[in-house]
Design a protein around this motif. Structure first.
Motif, short mmCIF file in Angstrom:
data_model
loop_
_atom_site.label_atom_id
_atom_site.label_comp_id
_atom_site.label_asym_id
_atom_site.label_seq_id
_atom_site.Cartn_x
_atom_site.Cartn_y
_atom_site.Cartn_z
N GLN A 243 0.78 -1.13 -0.06
CA GLN A 243 0.15 0.10 0.01
C GLN A 243 0.89 1.04 0.08
O GLN A 243 0.73 2.12 0.80
CB GLN A 243 -0.90 0.13 1.26
N GLN A 351 2.41 -2.88 5.59
CA GLN A 351 1.50 -2.01 4.78
C GLN A 351 1.93 -0.65 5.51
O GLN A 351 2.18 -0.33 6.37
CB GLN A 351 0.15 -2.11 4.74
N THR A 352 1.91 0.55 4.32
CA THR A 352 1.87 1.82 4.65
C THR A 352 0.89 2.57 5.44
O THR A 352 -0.28 1.99 5.16
CB THR A 352 2.32 2.61 3.36
N GLU A 354 -2.49 4.15 6.28
CA GLU A 354 -3.52 4.66 5.47
C GLU A 354 -3.57 6.29 5.27
O GLU A 354 -3.78 6.74 4.21
CB GLU A 354 -4.87 4.16 5.77
N GLU A 355 -3.24 7.01 6.33
CA GLU A 355 -3.25 8.64 6.27
C GLU A 355 -2.30 8.94 5.30
O GLU A 355 -2.48 10.21 4.66
CB GLU A 355 -3.23 9.04 7.89
N VAL A 357 -1.12 7.39 2.75
CA VAL A 357 -1.70 7.18 1.11
C VAL A 357 -2.67 7.95 0.85
O VAL A 357 -2.56 8.58 -0.43
CB VAL A 357 -2.03 5.60 1.27
N GLU A 358 -3.50 8.41 1.56
CA GLU A 358 -4.67 9.27 1.24
C GLU A 358 -4.05 10.87 0.91
O GLU A 358 -4.59 11.42 -0.07
CB GLU A 358 -5.51 9.62 2.44
#
Length: 593
Positions: A243, A351-352, A354-355, A357-358
């Motif tokens: 991600q 995984q990276t 999520e914030e 990535v957004e």
């Protein structure tokens, strides 16, 4: 020779030219670009007999650059031919761009008979091998026709192995026209498969993954060194497993799907983070992307060296750490490296956040300042809005070749509007204008299923506009758009930024307002139109996109807006103790005022 069956031409002996053509065919060559020269006739006849398509251009530079464009799209060595000395001299700009941009091309040339060396004979002044040595990975002159298979296979593999690049072989005219003693042929590796590419060290993969797992804001940055179907598939697999958002250098765009949720746009988007008060990446994973002009130079605007770990994978070890500190450097074929990382991540997944990535993927949606600009300036179309209308009217999946100075900059800002399958920044590392004509030609021949969009400024258009004749003769699906403001945009705006309004002089930066590119294009057999109103753009682009063959739009725009990229490159300042050095970092005065 096992795996290679010589074909005897009808009504003539097998010549060196026939053997050369058949060797290229054996290696997988199906197309060659060039201009006729009598020195090459035996080879050209051999191509016709062997089923190699010959695409003739109007200038040798374009033939070489068409081989480049073909290589970029087809993913294999592009081949071109230029005649002795005069044609060869015109090929040098193409060799220069190919060596700078790492394009695998094979240039075939000829020369006078060996016995006539140093006699002031026709087209025999330059030693072509000596001249081309600095611009090629391999340059050689064949002196016996029986040695052709060995040397051709060596040159072909050299072009496409390790760091890709151009090769050149000079075939003196008598070598091409002489009959071949078949029992004496030196076959070399003409029928051998390509060697297995280099893979990364397992230790290096482990070290890189340790840094990646510890990062809170990692980003993948790819460029033209990460092309091809296998590499793209493995890249998406790795990005999805971890991600991690993917950014792309403006040097090359694609073939990543633009609507993929992890696609974050151009690497330049990372420079926006400080201006929106957000943290910058703490790890950048560079895949086939070189530091330098396309990655913010030495400014640190894209790669924040002090606060960011850097992992760099490249087929060329000399590129690793060229201008930035690298924490883990890996010399490897890109597909092999990605497959190794995928295998390691499967056994130890992570995984990276999520914030991050957004945030990273939202950067490409940041509105452009030009969106708020007036659509007309002094009754002429703003180039940003004119190009936005052009690109919006295209069917998704085109191949976009971007040429020119500010015309190219405005287009790059709007790249995703066109939803291209891939794109080239045609000026490349040399900043050479006019390359886009050859790149568009090669791309159109390599993939006739896609529309090729050839963006030119009115300055760059002047270099090779006659190639529209080539497009028409070969019925190629190329739409040329000349962004015409009657000036060398980056030049005149750079002069304004450096010298201001107090000095009105703008030397050699204007062009003719009477030049009708649409009329010239029509004379070359292209559908054409001049457009100076925004409301006329969509219908014209859609109509030309349905044409079976080439078309050209002369897009009349205002010369007033200065692109922000020009301002950034010139870096004007009021500091009296700094000297403005356009396009590079400013330098301090040797003495203070």
């Amino acid at each position: 020779m096992p795996g290679f069956q010589l074909k005897q031409p009808q009504h003539r002996e097998l010549s060196g030219g026939d053997l050369l053509a058949q060797c290229l065919k054996q290696l997988g060559v199906d197309t060659a670009f060039g201009i006729h020269g009598g020195h090459l006739d035996a080879f050209l006849m051999g191509c016709d007999h062997s089923g190699i398509r010959l695409v003739d251009t109007r200038h040798e530079t374009v033939a070489v650059q068409a081989a480049e464009g073909y290589a970029k799209v087809k993913g294999k060595v592009g081949v071109c031919f230029v005649t002795a000395n005069s044609g060869f001299s015109n090929s040098l700009p193409g060799l220069a761009t190919a060596i700078a941009d790492r394009s695998p091309i094979f240039v075939i040339t000829s020369s006078p008979p060996l016995r006539d060396a140093e006699t002031n004979c026709l087209q025999g002044f330059l030693d072509q091998v000596v001249v081309s040595k600095p611009l090629t990975k391999f340059s050689h002159r064949v002196t016996h026709p029986e040695e052709i298979p060995r040397l051709v296979s060596h040159a072909y593999r050299t072009a496409n192995s390790g760091t890709p690049g151009p090769v050149m072989i000079d075939f003196p005219i008598e070598i091409l026209f002489s009959p071949v003693r078949q029992e004496s042929i030196s076959w070399g590796s003409i029928s051998s498969p390509q060697a297995y590419p280099p893979s990364p060290s397992p230790r290096a993969v482990t070290e890189a993954l340790a840094l990646w797992k510890a990062a809170k804001r990692p980003a993948i940055v790819i460029s033209t060194g990460c092309r091809g179907a296998e590499a793209s598939k493995s890249l998406l697999e790795l990005a999805e497993a971890t991600q991690t958002p993917i950014f792309q250098s403006m040097k090359g765009f694609g073939p990543l799907l633009l609507d993929h949720p992890l696609h974050a746009g151009l690497a330049g988007n990372l420079a926006k983070l400080p201006y929106v008060g957000k943290p910058r990446p703490d790890l950048i994973f560079m895949l086939g992307a070189r530091t330098g002009m396309f990655m913010g130079g030495r400014s640190g605007i894209i790669i924040p060296e002090r606060e960011c770990k850097l992992i760099q994978i490249d087929i060329d070890g000399s590129e690793i750490g060229r201008s930035c500190h690298v924490d883990v450097g890996i010399v490897s074929d890109m597909t092999e490296a990605l497959q190794s990382f995928n295998a390691a991540v499967k056994s130890d997944p992570f995984q990276t956040p999520e914030e991050w990535v957004e945030l990273a993927t939202s950067l490409k949606h940041t509105p452009s300042a030009s969106d708020k600009d007036q659509k007309l300036i002094n009754s002429k179309m703003h180039p940003y809005h004119a190009l936005k209308a052009v690109l919006s009217a295209l069917e998704p999946g085109c191949i976009l070749s971007i040429d020119g100075g500010e015309a190219g900059s405005w287009t790059t800002d709007l790249l995703e509007v066109a939803q291209p399958s891939s794109s080239f920044f045609s000026a490349g590392y040399l900043g050479m204008l006019g390359n886009g004509f050859g790149y568009s030609l090669g791309a159109a021949v390599a993939d006739p299923t896609r529309q090729i969009i050839n963006i030119q400024g009115d300055g760059s258009a002047g270099f090779h506009f006659s190639e529209l004749d080539t497009y028409a003769r070969h019925k190629l699906n190329i739409l040329t758009v000349v962004v015409n403001n009657y000036v060398w945009g980056m030049s005149i705006h750079g002069q304004e930024l450096v010298y201001g309004d107090k000095n009105p002089a703008r030397p050699v930066s204007t062009l003719s307002a009477t030049t009708r590119y649409d009329v010239i294009a029509g004379g070359f057999g292209n559908e054409s139109a001049m457009i100076d109103k925004l409301e006329d753009i969509e219908a014209t682009v859609k109509r030309f996109s349905e044409v079976k063959g080439p078309a050209c739009i002369n897009l009349i725009v205002s010369d007033k807006p200065t692109h922000s990229g020009t301002v950034a490159m010139v870096s004007p300042t009021d500091d009296p103790n700094m000297i403005v050095v356009p396009y590079y970092d400013n330098i301090p005065r040797p003495y203070y005022k």
